[in-house]
Design a protein around this motif. Sequence first.
Motif, PDB file in Angstrom:
ATOM      1  N   PRO A   1       0.859  -1.318   0.143  1.00 52.23           N
ATOM      2  CA  PRO A   1      -0.189  -0.043   0.033  1.00 52.23           C
ATOM      3  C   PRO A   1       0.850   1.266  -0.085  1.00 52.23           C
ATOM      4  N   PRO A   2       0.203   2.390  -0.481  1.00 50.12           N
ATOM      5  CA  PRO A   2       1.017   3.701  -0.397  1.00 50.12           C
ATOM      6  C   PRO A   2       1.182   4.120   0.895  1.00 50.12           C
ATOM      7  N   ASP A   3       2.318   4.992   1.023  1.00 51.71           N
ATOM      8  CA  ASP A   3       2.665   5.516   2.419  1.00 51.71           C
ATOM      9  C   ASP A   3       1.480   6.470   2.870  1.00 51.71           C
ATOM     10  N   LYS A   4       0.856   7.320   1.729  1.00 48.88           N
ATOM     11  CA  LYS A   4      -0.240   8.293   2.029  1.00 48.88           C
ATOM     12  C   LYS A   4      -1.127   8.172   0.924  1.00 48.88           C
ATOM     13  N   LEU A   5      -2.351   8.663   1.099  1.00 47.07           N
ATOM     14  CA  LEU A   5      -3.248   9.164  -0.152  1.00 47.07           C
ATOM     15  C   LEU A   5      -3.214  10.322  -0.135  1.00 47.07           C
ATOM     16  N   ILE A   6      -3.306  10.927  -1.623  1.00 44.36           N
ATOM     17  CA  ILE A   6      -3.159  12.429  -1.995  1.00 44.36           C
ATOM     18  C   ILE A   6      -4.272  12.472  -2.717  1.00 44.36           C
ATOM     19  N   ASN A   7      -4.455  13.797  -3.377  1.00 45.52           N
ATOM     20  CA  ASN A   7      -5.374  14.274  -4.440  1.00 45.52           C
ATOM     21  C   ASN A   7      -6.646  13.607  -4.432  1.00 45.52           C
ATOM     22  N   GLN A   8      -7.331  14.194  -3.005  1.00 42.94           N
ATOM     23  CA  GLN A   8      -8.740  13.827  -2.660  1.00 42.94           C
ATOM     24  C   GLN A   8      -8.940  12.211  -2.483  1.00 42.94           C
ATOM     25  N   GLY A   9      -7.611  11.579  -2.132  1.00 41.97           N
ATOM     26  CA  GLY A   9      -7.835   9.955  -1.792  1.00 41.97           C
ATOM     27  C   GLY A   9      -7.702   9.392  -2.995  1.00 41.97           C
ATOM     28  N   LYS A  10      -7.235  10.003  -4.150  1.00 44.26           N
ATOM     29  CA  LYS A  10      -7.753   9.187  -5.503  1.00 44.26           C
ATOM     30  C   LYS A  10      -6.015   8.757  -5.855  1.00 44.26           C
ATOM     31  N   CYS A  11      -5.002   8.996  -5.169  1.00 45.36           N
ATOM     32  CA  CYS A  11      -3.608   8.757  -5.710  1.00 45.36           C
ATOM     33  C   CYS A  11      -2.925   8.481  -4.454  1.00 45.36           C
TER      34      CYS A  11
END
Length: 162
Positions: free
Chosen positions: A28-38
Amino acid sequence: MSRAPVACEALTAEAFAPFGEVLQVDGPPDKLINQGKCGRHHDLARLDFQGGRAGISLFNAELREMPYQLELVERHPLGSQAFIPMSQSRFLVTVAEDEGGVPGQIRAFIARAGQGINLHRNVWHGVLCPLDGAGLYAVVDRIGEGDNLEEHWFETPVTITG
């Protein structure tokens, strides 16, 4: 000096660790960005530059075929060098640890589509070798004064087998 043929290995983070980092998405990613879509997979490589600055260049590399005849390797004493494929081609990665100023034992890896690499400073490595067609690569490396390229030509080419 004649060298035995070198068989390719799969490119894994563990096998490649003495030479640099494998750039790929694992888990999984370290964190979600771009309104949770990236998903952001953060800080995957150790960029290391002596003087100068980081630059991004694009390299167009011609198709190579296996078995490959490795005639030269190079290294960059003043900075790391990252290769990030922009095309979906596997590519051959050849590296060697330094042995008193010359390349030691050659290791060969096949990077699958979606994998890139970051080579540490002073790691002997072969040229770009896309295996499924011409390759386009974003390259992050040192831009600046000084001689940041050493080449070593082999008396007899080293055969790299798939």
